[in-house]
Design an enzyme around this catalytic site. Structure first.
Site, PDB file in Angstrom:
ATOM      1  CG  LEU A 196      36.670  78.188  86.660  1.00 20.65           C
ATOM      2  CD1 LEU A 196      37.761  77.418  87.790  1.00 20.65           C
ATOM      3  CD2 LEU A 196      37.210  77.867  85.328  1.00 20.65           C
ATOM      4  CG  HIS A 197      30.820  79.921  89.584  1.00 19.36           C
ATOM      5  ND1 HIS A 197      29.613  79.147  90.005  1.00 19.36           N
ATOM      6  CD2 HIS A 197      30.748  79.709  88.331  1.00 19.36           C
ATOM      7  CE1 HIS A 197      29.231  78.840  88.852  1.00 19.36           C
ATOM      8  NE2 HIS A 197      29.776  79.062  87.797  1.00 19.36           N
ATOM      9  CB  ALA A 198      32.848  81.216  94.408  1.00 19.06           C
TER      10      ALA A 198
END
Lengths: 561, 92
Positions: free
Chosen positions: B14-16
């Site tokens: 759950l990044h970028a």
């Protein structure tokens, strides 16, 4: 007609209007309180409005961007109205802090939190600081930091450009770069050459020019003139014609009498290498491997490194690719390798020297290179940066042998390496002169400092003498081991002729400069180049060395180089 | 309070880009949605529409998170957000 003299770092003659790079946003004073008569509610509402304006502006820019740039802008836009950031700021405002100071501190703590998480999150920490500066600019009613956006192309004028600024520079919108500070080896100069933009640095006073002023920029002569005259308009038109001719390199560097000087490219990764191959580079003279490592908190695995190296090797099947092992330290710190607290990093544990303090990283890099070479058709050469003694060269050669690499070499950047080239070349197969650092160390002048720009040029007779001594060392060693140049000096067509005359065997440069260097090199014989080298060595100063050589190369004036 | 569990499907976690898409969607559902790692106390749940909160949560591919929301439309909102988390957004 007002003229600002500077140092020309990338040729080209162009007329355009000035846009000033906004000054960086200064920190709101610590402890700054809400102004009398402003309630916390009003200040919070003002902050939210400013944050929304920044969000909308970034979102609009994201819509016109593409690829990686679009994704970064979209994420940055969301940060501008992020509830975590704004709630933290609102808490500070409720305690009486001014809105500017509150968002400044809230941004700092979020950024630090991300930084401490490492990896991808740490890379985003600077985006939070950028958003914070934009919100403060909005609150102050001053232009947002960063390269101005405009619908028509302009001449960008700045104090100096940082690597982060140049990443967002759109070459379709910027006609030329002019800086009041910076030196010939500054980031501005390097990025201008790689984008093929005319550029002048260290032109004191240009940061006072008003936006919209029409100026003539001569990137070869190094001058900026306000209200150009007819002769300058004609020169700019002539350059526009020449520029297209100077964009094509046929792929065979040689003097007029057929003395071959292979012209190679400096690259930082697979993308660069493909672009350089498209511009007919005869190989790679400098593959800067640290680009695989930068912004990493931990060392990439051998397999990951090998894949990155192979992407460069694959762009040049059957051709020479000279890879430089990790050059961390000084202006390229790496958390797992270098010590950020050194008082004097340029003279510290950097380049090959990091193997003294963190053994293993270099050994694994050599394994990765050998692994990548096995599956590729490139002719792979490997060199170590910042070698100072023959003993270090011997140790590096033995490490290469252990990894199964057959052609080890060294960079000559430290003056001691140039002075002892004969004994160093007994230990390794080739040498490559890194003129940027060699100049910085020979002249004891920091590369990035504008006031030292005149010291920090490879035209310094002392630097040329060190180049000559390295070539002589190779001859004395007896096996004609190659001595190339892979610094910015090789991209200056006049200096390329001098280096050829000094006996340098290959020239490696940003791929954009190949065509201009080839065009000038083919107008002189080897004997003429040797004469010009002697002339430059005999000059009492860098300014005269450059002027004397340029005077005898009329082709430079014809081509506007 | 309605809640759902979801397993992060995006390769980068759950990044970028996945975080940006999810934060934007969570901000658009009309109810306040919180997110926490499975097993963490409810008090530590973070605002799901805050990209910076999502990044500090540090959820990787395969991690299980709990979404909570209250009010009108909470169930429908949670269902749509679970679907988003369980899609590999990096592949799109």
């Amino acid at each position: 007609m007002q003229t600002f003299p500077g140092v020309g770092v990338s040729p080209g003659r162009i007329i355009g209007t000035v846009r000033q790079m906004p000054k960086p946003i200064s920190e709101p004073p610590a402890g700054e309180q809400l102004a009398g008569g402003t309630s916390a509610e009003e200040a919070t509402a003002g902050l939210k409005a400013a944050a929304t304006a920044v969000h909308d502006e970034l979102k609009a820019r994201a819509e016109t961007a593409s690829g990686d740039g679009k994704a970064v802008l979209e994420a940055t836009a969301l940060m501008a109205k992020d509830t975590m950031l704004l709630k933290n700021a609102a808490k500070l405002i409720a305690r009486g802090t001014s809105a500017q100071r509150a968002i400044w501190e809230a941004g700092a703590s979020v950024s630090e939190m991300l930084h401490n998480l490492g990896g991808y999150m740490a890379e985003r920490a600077t985006d939070v600081l950028d958003v914070r500066a934009r919100i403060v600019a909005e609150l102050r009613g001053v232009p947002a930091p960063g390269i101005p956006s405009a619908s028509t192309p302009f001449i960008l004028v700045a104090e100096d450009l940082a690597p982060a600024d140049t990443a967002t520079l759109d070459p379709e919108k910027v006609l030329a770069l002019v800086t009041a500070g910076g030196g010939p080896q500054s980031h501005t100069a390097i990025i201008a050459r790689s984008l093929g933009l005319p550029a002048v640095v260290a032109a004191a006073g240009v940061d006072e020019l008003a936006d919209g002023t029409e100026v003539f920029v001569d990137g070869a002569a190094g001058s900026i003139t306000v209200d150009p005259d007819d002769a300058q308009r004609a020169a700019a038109e002539a350059w526009a014609t020449n520029a297209s001719l100077l964009a094509v390199f046929e792929g065979n560097g040689a003097t007029a009498d057929g003395h071959l000087v292979p012209l190679l490219a400096n690259v930082g990764g697979g993308k660069d290498a493909v672009a350089a191959a498209g511009l007919n580079a005869q190989g790679v003279g400098l593959f800067r491997t640290e680009f695989c490592f930068l912004e990493r908190d931990t060392e990439p695995s051998v397999e990951e490194q090998a894949a990155a190296y192979k992407s460069v090797f694959d762009a040049f099947p059957g051709k020479k690719v000279v890879l430089r092992t990790l050059d961390a330290g000084a202006d390229k710190p790496l958390p797992f390798l270098t010590d950020a607290t050194e008082p004097n990093p340029a003279l510290g544990v950097r380049g090959y020297r990091t193997d003294f303090t963190t053994p293993g990283v270099l050994e694994r890099q050599l394994q990765a290179i050998a692994l990548a070479e096995k599956d590729s058709e490139a002719d792979v050469w490997v060199m170590a940066p910042m070698i100072s003694t023959a003993e270090e060269a011997a140790h590096f050669a033995s490490m290469c042998t252990a990894a199964g690499i057959t052609n080890p070499g060294v960079m000559v950047e430290v003056p001691s390496a140039a002075l002892t080239a004969e004994s160093i070349l007994r230990e390794v197969g080739f040498a490559s002169l890194g003129t940027n650092d060699l100049t910085q160390y020979a002249m004891a002048a920091d590369r990035q400092l504008g006031p030292l720009a005149n010291l920090n040029t490879p035209w310094q007779p002392a630097v040329l003498r060190l180049v000559g001594l390295t070539v002589e060392g190779s001859r004395a060693e007896g096996h004609n081991k190659p001595v190339g140049v892979c610094g910015e000096a090789a991209a200056d067509p006049a200096l390329a002729v001098v280096l050829t005359g000094l006996g340098v065997t290959t020239l490696s440069m940003t791929a954009r400069s190949l065509a201009a260097v080839a065009a000038v090199l083919k107008t002189v014989t080897l004997a003429e180049a040797q004469q010009l080298a002697k002339l430059a060595l005999s000059a009492p100063s860098a300014t005269e060395a450059k002027a004397w050589v340029r005077e005898r190369l009329p082709v430079l004036e014809e081509l506007g180089l | 309070m309605p809640e759902r569990i979801a397993t992060i499907a995006s390769r980068s976690g759950l990044h970028a880009r996945p975080a940006a898409l999810f934060a934007e969607a969570a901000g658009d559902v009309g109810v306040e949605v919180t997110i926490a790692m499975q097993g963490d106390p409810e008090d530590d749940a973070l605002d799901a529409s805050s990209i910076l909160s999502l990044m500090t949560l540090g959820a990787a591919k395969g991690d299980v998170v709990v979404l909570r929301a209250e009010g009108d439309g909470a169930d429908a909102a949670l269902d749509s957000l679970v679907k988003l988390l369980e899609t590999d957004l990096d592949a799109e």
